[in-house]
Design a protein around this motif. Structure first.
Motif, short mmCIF file in Angstrom:
data_model
loop_
_atom_site.label_atom_id
_atom_site.label_comp_id
_atom_site.label_asym_id
_atom_site.label_seq_id
_atom_site.Cartn_x
_atom_site.Cartn_y
_atom_site.Cartn_z
N UNK A 3 -16.30 -34.53 -21.18
CA UNK A 3 -14.83 -34.24 -21.03
C UNK A 3 -14.51 -34.18 -22.63
N UNK A 4 -13.55 -33.01 -22.91
CA UNK A 4 -13.01 -32.74 -24.14
C UNK A 4 -11.43 -32.95 -24.15
N UNK A 5 -11.08 -33.29 -25.42
CA UNK A 5 -9.48 -33.35 -25.56
C UNK A 5 -8.83 -32.34 -25.93
N UNK A 6 -9.72 -31.06 -26.38
CA UNK A 6 -9.14 -29.99 -26.75
C UNK A 6 -10.30 -28.70 -26.25
N UNK A 7 -9.78 -27.98 -25.29
CA UNK A 7 -10.76 -27.27 -24.48
C UNK A 7 -10.43 -25.59 -25.14
N UNK A 8 -9.56 -25.51 -26.17
CA UNK A 8 -9.40 -23.89 -26.56
C UNK A 8 -10.71 -23.12 -26.93
N UNK A 9 -11.84 -24.04 -27.39
CA UNK A 9 -12.96 -23.25 -27.78
C UNK A 9 -13.71 -22.88 -26.74
N UNK A 10 -13.42 -23.37 -25.60
CA UNK A 10 -14.67 -23.38 -24.40
C UNK A 10 -14.27 -21.92 -23.61
N UNK A 11 -13.21 -21.39 -23.61
CA UNK A 11 -12.85 -20.01 -23.19
C UNK A 11 -11.90 -19.21 -23.86
N UNK A 34 -6.98 -9.24 -17.45
CA UNK A 34 -7.38 -8.78 -16.06
C UNK A 34 -8.98 -9.34 -16.00
N UNK A 35 -9.46 -9.65 -17.18
CA UNK A 35 -10.91 -9.75 -17.06
C UNK A 35 -11.09 -11.35 -17.44
N UNK A 36 -10.09 -11.91 -17.85
CA UNK A 36 -10.33 -13.49 -18.48
C UNK A 36 -9.96 -14.49 -17.33
N UNK A 37 -10.51 -15.55 -17.69
CA UNK A 37 -10.20 -16.58 -16.62
C UNK A 37 -10.24 -17.96 -17.36
N UNK A 38 -9.75 -19.04 -16.67
CA UNK A 38 -9.81 -20.50 -17.09
C UNK A 38 -10.65 -21.08 -16.28
N UNK A 39 -11.98 -21.32 -17.03
CA UNK A 39 -13.22 -21.54 -15.82
C UNK A 39 -13.04 -22.99 -15.37
#
Length: 119
Positions: A3-11, A34-39
């Protein structure tokens, strides 16, 4: 993955903004192409409530499996602990708010998810 406290660097997203943050609650705005996602991920203690401002999004969920399509003005809440994935469901950018609370925020990425939706 832990788990992380800030996910902005992950996607990657087109734009992200934080509109409010208080202990146990926050409101973020995301714009995805249209090609992006939140994993695939879940939150241990907080629910995600999605509110679409512009465009369309699709939220895939597990436990149980569910496929939710949202347009402008529509909302949906993914309870704490429920794995979910968010994708753009259209041919133009989608902008949506994510209200997260009440509780301590974390982001738990999932590396594999049973094929219910795009990876």
């Amino acid at each position: 993955m832990a788990a992380v406290k800030d996910a902005s660097h992950l996607y990657e997203v087109e734009r992200r903004a934080r509109h409010a943050e208080r202990p146990g609650f926050r409101i973020s705005e995301l714009q995805i192409s249209p090609t992006q996602k939140v994993p695939w991920h879940y939150h241990t203690n907080v629910a995600d409530t999605f509110y679409v401002l512009d465009g369309r999004i699709r939220v895939f969920l597990q436990e149980p499996k569910e496929d939710v399509r949202l347009g402008p003005g529509e909302t949906y809440t993914a309870r704490a602990g429920r794995p979910h994935l968010v994708v753009n469901d259209g041919s133009v950018s989608a902008t949506f708010l994510v209200l997260q609370g009440l509780g301590e925020y974390d982001y738990v990425p999932l590396t594999r998810q049973g094929g219910a939706a795009p990876a």
